[in-house]
Design a protein around this motif. Structure first.
Motif, short mmCIF file in Angstrom:
data_model
loop_
_atom_site.label_atom_id
_atom_site.label_comp_id
_atom_site.label_asym_id
_atom_site.label_seq_id
_atom_site.Cartn_x
_atom_site.Cartn_y
_atom_site.Cartn_z
N SER A 81 -34.06 69.67 82.07
CA SER A 81 -34.99 69.92 80.95
C SER A 81 -35.89 68.71 80.72
N ALA A 82 -35.32 67.51 80.79
CA ALA A 82 -36.12 66.30 80.57
C ALA A 82 -37.20 66.16 81.63
N ILE A 83 -36.85 66.44 82.87
CA ILE A 83 -37.84 66.36 83.96
C ILE A 83 -38.96 67.38 83.73
N LEU A 84 -38.57 68.60 83.36
CA LEU A 84 -39.57 69.64 83.12
C LEU A 84 -40.49 69.26 81.95
N HIS A 85 -39.92 68.70 80.88
CA HIS A 85 -40.73 68.27 79.74
C HIS A 85 -41.65 67.13 80.14
N ARG A 86 -41.13 66.19 80.93
CA ARG A 86 -41.92 65.04 81.37
C ARG A 86 -43.14 65.47 82.18
N HIS A 87 -42.99 66.60 82.89
CA HIS A 87 -44.09 67.09 83.72
C HIS A 87 -44.85 68.24 83.04
N ASN A 88 -44.66 68.36 81.71
CA ASN A 88 -45.37 69.35 80.89
C ASN A 88 -45.24 70.78 81.40
N VAL A 89 -44.05 71.11 81.89
CA VAL A 89 -43.80 72.48 82.34
C VAL A 89 -43.39 73.29 81.10
#
Length: 149
Positions: A79-87
Motif C-alpha cells: 500500500s505504501a508503494i502504491l501511495h508513493r507512486h500515486n496509484v
C-alpha cells in the motif's frame, strides 16, 4: 532460658543449604554461552522493475495481500508503494444486499469479524455499515452497548 536457642543446633540449616548448593551450577565449569538469537532480517527493498510489476499487478486486479505474498513483503508495504507512486486505491465496500445480509447475521449473533470474513472486508467496515443503518452494537457479552447506535 537459653541464649543461643536454635543457633546452637544448625544441622537442619546446613542440610538445607547443601541441598540448595547442589541445585546451583558448578562455579568451576565455564558458563554456558547465551543462546544465539536470530538476527532481524533486513527489510526487503524492491528494485524499480519490481515496483513497476507491483503497480501493474495492482492495476490488473491483484489485491495488496496477493502482491505482498508474491513479492515477499507486507501488505502495508505494498500500500505504501502504491501511495508513493500515486496509484489510486480500490476501496472494498459492501453492496446494499451484503449490508442487509450482514444485519441479518449480526442480529442472529454472528460477530463482526465472522461477517467480515464472509463478505471479504474488515470487521470495522462491517461495523461502520451497520451503524450507518442504525443497528445497535453489542458488547463482548452480547448486551447492547450503552449510548451507541
Amino acid at each position: 532460658m537459653e541464649v543461643g536457642g536454635t543457633y546452637y543446633n544448625t544441622k537442619d540449616q546446613v542440610t538445607a543449604l547443601k541441598a540448595l548448593r547442589e541445585k546451583l551450577p558448578d562455579l568451576d565449569e565455564p558458563a554456558q554461552p547465551p543462546p544465539k538469537r536470530q538476527r532481524p532480517s533486513r527489510v526487503r527493498q524492491l528494485d524499480s522493475d519490481q515496483v513497476q510489476q507491483l503497480i501493474e499487478g495492482y492495476k490488473s486486479g491483484a489485491t495488496v495481500h496477493e502482491l505482498g505474498d508474491q513479492f515477499g513483503i507486507e501488505r502495508r508495504t505494498v500500500s505504501a508503494i502504491l501511495h508513493r507512486h500515486n496509484v489510486p486505491m480500490r476501496r472494498r465496500s459492501l453492496t446494499d444486499e451484503q449490508i442487509d445480509d450482514a444485519i441479518r447475521l449480526y442480529n442472529q449473533g454472528w460477530s463482526l469479524a465472522r461477517i467480515g470474513e464472509r463478505t471479504d472486508v474488515a470487521a470495522e467496515t462491517v461495523r461502520q455499515r451497520l451503524c450507518e443503518r442504525g443497528v445497535t452494537m453489542r458488547d463482548p457479552q452480547g448486551r447492547p452497548r450503552a449510548g451507541e447506535v
